[in-house]
Design a protein around this motif. Structure first.
Motif, PDB file in Angstrom:
ATOM      1  N   ASP A 288      56.092  40.607  40.558  1.00  0.00           N
ATOM      2  CA  ASP A 288      54.904  41.178  39.782  1.00  0.00           C
ATOM      3  C   ASP A 288      53.703  40.578  40.546  1.00  0.00           C
TER       4      ASP A 288
ATOM      5  N   HIS B  62      44.420  39.742  43.103  1.00  0.00           N
ATOM      6  CA  HIS B  62      45.465  39.540  42.101  1.00  0.00           C
ATOM      7  C   HIS B  62      46.476  38.525  42.873  1.00  0.00           C
TER       8      HIS B  62
ATOM      9  N   SER C 152      46.518  43.067  36.442  1.00  0.00           N
ATOM     10  CA  SER C 152      45.598  43.732  35.321  1.00  0.00           C
ATOM     11  C   SER C 152      44.134  43.620  35.515  1.00  0.00           C
ATOM     12  N   THR C 153      43.562  44.764  34.727  1.00  0.00           N
ATOM     13  CA  THR C 153      42.108  44.772  35.357  1.00  0.00           C
ATOM     14  C   THR C 153      40.972  43.734  35.164  1.00  0.00           C
TER      15      THR C 153
ATOM     16  N   ASN D 208      36.598  47.521  32.786  1.00  0.00           N
ATOM     17  CA  ASN D 208      37.071  49.117  32.640  1.00  0.00           C
ATOM     18  C   ASN D 208      36.401  50.078  33.733  1.00  0.00           C
TER      19      ASN D 208
ATOM     20  N   SER E  31      44.050  38.031  36.840  1.00  0.00           N
ATOM     21  CA  SER E  31      45.340  37.842  36.505  1.00  0.00           C
ATOM     22  C   SER E  31      45.307  36.700  35.357  1.00  0.00           C
ATOM     23  N   PRO E  32      45.873  37.045  34.362  1.00  0.00           N
ATOM     24  CA  PRO E  32      45.831  36.111  33.090  1.00  0.00           C
ATOM     25  C   PRO E  32      46.032  34.748  33.244  1.00  0.00           C
TER      26      PRO E  32
ATOM     27  N   GLY F 230      42.756  47.648  40.104  1.00  0.00           N
ATOM     28  CA  GLY F 230      43.275  46.521  39.475  1.00  0.00           C
ATOM     29  C   GLY F 230      42.514  45.279  39.388  1.00  0.00           C
ATOM     30  N   GLY F 231      42.929  44.370  38.711  1.00  0.00           N
ATOM     31  CA  GLY F 231      42.286  43.063  38.858  1.00  0.00           C
ATOM     32  C   GLY F 231      42.009  42.365  40.305  1.00  0.00           C
TER      33      GLY F 231
ATOM     34  N   ASP G 173      39.429  49.704  37.678  1.00  0.00           N
ATOM     35  CA  ASP G 173      40.254  50.516  37.212  1.00  0.00           C
ATOM     36  C   ASP G 173      41.194  51.079  38.350  1.00  0.00           C
TER      37      ASP G 173
END
Ligand SMILES: Cc1ncc(COP(=O)(O)O)c(C=O)c1O
Length: 390
Positions: free
Chosen positions: A51, A266, A57-58, A254, A61-62, A262-263, A259
């Protein structure tokens, strides 16, 4: 081609032999957390497996977004929610993204001068007009801002964005007073002006907690704050963030760039979150603060002793001291003499859009060298001043 390869070096900074170079706002390389980041990389790869190597994720990283929210709850007067944060590839890319997505061709960007010279450069890459606003020892002069905005509106131009550094300013080191911060935010909200607040130095405060950001004081969505991990961890990570309204954050997350790719960064972002979770981030910030505080103090003491008729700012944080040169000393004439004597600085005109209004001042960065070397640099500067004065 082969020449290019032969010239290639890993770092941006090219040392000049024999010169103590106070022109660059780079960290002291001996302080960078090599071992801790190596271990965090290992742990993050164990934890996340493939992962961490996927597109991210755009918005970013959470785990890093969650860390930023928690950290700003400690270092600022208001914490963002996760939907108000977007990870960027450093503050530079944050500013570029703001300009790309939130400005239209022909709009006007205001800058209180002097300001970070490379922000001028980033904004100059966009088809916008740059317009100067005055500043004083307390930061942007609000009367002048109101005058410039009114004049632009009369001329049918659209003042859309103000780029400003409220805290531990580059190049002057000053921070805007609380009263002026609040008045600035109120003015921007009233005028429909968006503020891009460059908050790169928030973590590097040496005399107590940093002041609240403009972003924290704003209740009207008038501020996008641009943060960075370049100074609190390491510039090579190329990691920063913006905090903004959920609408602006979503517009950024977005947009085509994120888009498609990606983020931002990452892998590095997920490693940084792992590093922060272990407590290494806080330990590193303390380490930097202790070292840079000592460096600042030695540079200021050296200037007071060896160049007593220069007027120096006393930064509460960040990397820079602004030195108003003694009467009759011209920065551009001093520069080659200083280099010949083994020290370098940046002259004030680098921090102006049109250098013609620059004072006879220089910026000294105290970040890259230990105290005794900074003292040596000041002795060389003083010798150059004496030589120039004949
Ligand atoms: C005020 C300011 N903004 C932005 C940057 C660049 O930040 P980053 O490395 O995160 O792009 C710097 C670096 O010197 C800076 O001084």
């Amino acid at each position: 081609m082969s020449e290019r390869v032969g010239d290639a070096r890993l770092g941006q900074y090219v040392p000049a032999p024999g010169v103590i170079d106070l022109a660059w706002g780079h960290p002291d390389p001996t302080l960078l957390p090599v071992d801790q980041l190596r271990e965090a990389t290992h742990r993050a790869m164990e934890r996340h497996g493939p992962d961490i190597l996927e597109y991210g994720s755009t918005a970013g990283s959470p785990p890093l977004i969650n860390f930023i929210c928690a950290r700003l709850a400690e270092t600022d007067a208001r914490a963002p929610g996760p939907d108000q944060v977007v990870i960027t590839s450093g503050a530079s890319q944050g500013l570029d993204l703001v300009a790309t997505l939130l400005l239209q061709p022909g709009e006007t960007v205001l800058l209180d001068l002097p300001t970070y010279h490379l922000a001028i450069s980033i904004l100059s890459d966009h088809p916008v007009q740059l317009k100067a606003v005055a500043s004083d020892a307390d930061g942007i002069v609000l009367d002048d801002l109101a005058r410039v905005v009114a004049q632009l509106r009369r001329d049918g131009e659209l003042p859309r964005l103000l780029y400003t550094i409220a805290t531990f300013h580059n190049p002057t080191g000053r921070s805007i007073s609380l009263e002026r911060r609040q008045a600035l935010v109120n003015f921007a909200a009233q005028e429909g002006l968006l503020i891009a607040e460059d908050d790169t130095y928030r973590e590097l405060s040496y005399d107590g907690p940093p002041p609240p950001s403009l972003w924290a004081l704003d209740g009207a969505g008038a501020v996008v704050r641009i943060g960075s991990f370049a100074k609190s961890v390491a510039p090579g990570l190329r990691l920063g963030y913006v905090t903004a309204t959920p609408e602006i954050a979503s517009r950024m997350a977005n947009g085509g760039l994120l888009d498609s790719g990606g983020g931002m960064n990452h892998f590095a972002a997920t490693v940084l979150a792992e590093y922060a979770a272990s407590g290494d981030y806080l330990r590193q910030v303390e380490r930097f603060r202790d070292a840079y505080r000592g460096q600042r103090d030695r540079l200021l003491a050296g200037l007071a002793t060896h160049v007593p008729d220069a007027a120096c700012s006393r930064p509460g944080g960040g990397f820079f001291v602004w030195v108003q040169l003694p009467p009759g000393v011209v920065a551009d004439e001093l520069a080659p003499i200083a280099i010949a004597r083994g020290m370098a600085f940046l002259p004030a005109h680098r921090f102006y859009v049109d250098g013609s209004e620059a004072p006879e001042a220089i910026r000294l960065a105290f970040s890259m060298y230990p105290p005794e070397v900074l003292e040596d640099a000041v002795v060389r500067l003083a010798a150059a001043v004496t030589q120039l004065r004949g």
